[in-house]
Design a protein around this motif. Structure first.
Motif, short mmCIF file in Angstrom:
data_model
loop_
_atom_site.label_atom_id
_atom_site.label_comp_id
_atom_site.label_asym_id
_atom_site.label_seq_id
_atom_site.Cartn_x
_atom_site.Cartn_y
_atom_site.Cartn_z
N GLY A 98 0.84 -1.19 0.00
CA GLY A 98 0.00 0.00 0.00
C GLY A 98 0.87 1.24 0.00
O GLY A 98 1.93 1.26 0.63
N ILE A 99 0.43 2.25 -0.72
CA ILE A 99 1.12 3.53 -0.79
C ILE A 99 0.17 4.59 -0.23
O ILE A 99 -1.00 4.63 -0.61
N ARG A 100 0.68 5.44 0.64
CA ARG A 100 -0.18 6.47 1.23
C ARG A 100 -0.71 7.39 0.13
O ARG A 100 -0.05 7.60 -0.89
N PRO A 101 -1.91 7.92 0.30
CA PRO A 101 -2.55 8.68 -0.76
C PRO A 101 -1.70 9.81 -1.36
O PRO A 101 -1.67 9.97 -2.59
N SER A 102 -0.98 10.57 -0.54
CA SER A 102 -0.21 11.69 -1.08
C SER A 102 1.02 11.26 -1.87
O SER A 102 1.65 12.09 -2.54
N ALA A 103 1.37 9.98 -1.83
CA ALA A 103 2.56 9.49 -2.54
C ALA A 103 2.20 8.60 -3.73
O ALA A 103 3.09 8.02 -4.34
N ARG A 104 0.93 8.50 -4.05
CA ARG A 104 0.51 7.65 -5.17
C ARG A 104 0.80 8.33 -6.50
O ARG A 104 0.97 9.53 -6.58
N ARG A 105 0.86 7.50 -7.53
CA ARG A 105 1.09 7.93 -8.92
C ARG A 105 2.47 8.53 -9.13
O ARG A 105 2.67 9.36 -10.01
N LEU A 106 3.42 8.11 -8.30
CA LEU A 106 4.80 8.57 -8.43
C LEU A 106 5.75 7.42 -8.78
O LEU A 106 6.96 7.60 -8.78
N GLY A 107 5.19 6.24 -9.01
CA GLY A 107 6.00 5.07 -9.34
C GLY A 107 6.53 4.30 -8.15
O GLY A 107 7.30 3.35 -8.32
N LEU A 108 6.12 4.67 -6.94
CA LEU A 108 6.65 4.00 -5.74
C LEU A 108 6.20 2.55 -5.63
O LEU A 108 6.99 1.68 -5.25
N ALA A 109 4.95 2.26 -5.96
CA ALA A 109 4.47 0.87 -5.89
C ALA A 109 5.21 0.00 -6.90
O ALA A 109 5.62 -1.12 -6.57
N GLU A 135 -11.07 -3.32 -9.13
CA GLU A 135 -11.23 -1.93 -9.58
C GLU A 135 -9.99 -1.06 -9.34
O GLU A 135 -9.95 0.10 -9.75
N ASN A 136 -8.96 -1.61 -8.72
CA ASN A 136 -7.75 -0.84 -8.43
C ASN A 136 -6.83 -0.86 -9.65
O ASN A 136 -5.88 -1.65 -9.74
N LEU A 137 -7.11 0.02 -10.59
CA LEU A 137 -6.37 0.02 -11.85
C LEU A 137 -4.90 0.37 -11.67
O LEU A 137 -4.06 -0.09 -12.44
N GLY A 138 -4.56 1.14 -10.65
CA GLY A 138 -3.16 1.43 -10.36
C GLY A 138 -2.39 0.17 -10.02
O GLY A 138 -1.30 -0.07 -10.54
N SER A 139 -2.97 -0.68 -9.17
CA SER A 139 -2.32 -1.94 -8.82
C SER A 139 -2.30 -2.90 -10.00
O SER A 139 -1.32 -3.61 -10.21
N VAL A 140 -3.37 -2.92 -10.78
CA VAL A 140 -3.39 -3.78 -11.97
C VAL A 140 -2.21 -3.43 -12.87
O VAL A 140 -1.45 -4.32 -13.29
#
Length: 173
Positions: A98-109, A135-140
């Motif tokens: 899991g990535i905290r909301p403010s750090a998402r979409r930065l390539g960390l996962a 439905e979690n397209l970021g994780s997909v």
């Protein structure tokens, strides 16, 4: 630059900040946080970190290697590598993150998943199961970037989940 570290009591304040941002819930899979864990006090936090450390050295199907994703002085996420083939692994996968909301979409996962796949390879695992909410397209996208092959889409007690297998010697990222 992010790093994966073993959970540390020294990061209590940084972890609490991340936890508050997240809010309560099961979305913190990589942290191994249970409803019974008292992380609201330093003593409770110390007990929880000790439990995570013990899980990292247990033998058999109960072993789980917990790592925090840290960038600078911030805890930005957590990732767990579950070893073995227990019922828990079959339900939720070898890897949870899991990535905290403010750090998402930065390539960390994507970065953290690659790092934990390397750890799985070092541990002698041939492949890992990774499960995410359908439905979690970021994780997909994260899982597929690392060569995840969709096994199935299933209804679970927590909702619809996508189940992927990744060969740890063939990471795509």
């Amino acid at each position: 630059m992010p790093v994966l570290i073993t959970p540390s009591v020294d990061l209590y304040s940084a972890w609490v900040e991340a936890h508050i941002e997240w809010g309560p819930g099961l979305h913190e899979d990589g942290f191994g946080l249970l409803p019974s864990d008292d992380v609201g006090s330093l003593a409770g936090f110390e007990s929880w970190v000790a439990r995570l450390a013990a899980a990292s050295v247990e033998g058999g199907d109960g072993r789980c290697s917990y790592r925090w994703i840290v960038e600078g002085d911030r805890v930005v996420g957590g990732i767990a590598l579950r070893h073995g083939t227990s019922d828990l692994v079959q339900r939720v996968g070898h890897i949870g993150y899991g990535i905290r909301p403010s750090a998402r979409r930065l390539g960390l996962a994507t970065w953290a998943l690659g790092a934990i796949i390397a750890e799985a390879r070092t541990s002698g695992m041939g492949r890992v199961l990774v499960v995410c909410a359908a439905e979690n397209l970021g994780s997909v996208k994260t899982i597929e970037r690392h060569g995840g092959v969709l096994e199935s889409i299933q209804d679970t007690e927590l909702g619809t989940a996508r189940r992927y297998w990744i060969r740890v010697g063939e990471s795509g990222a």
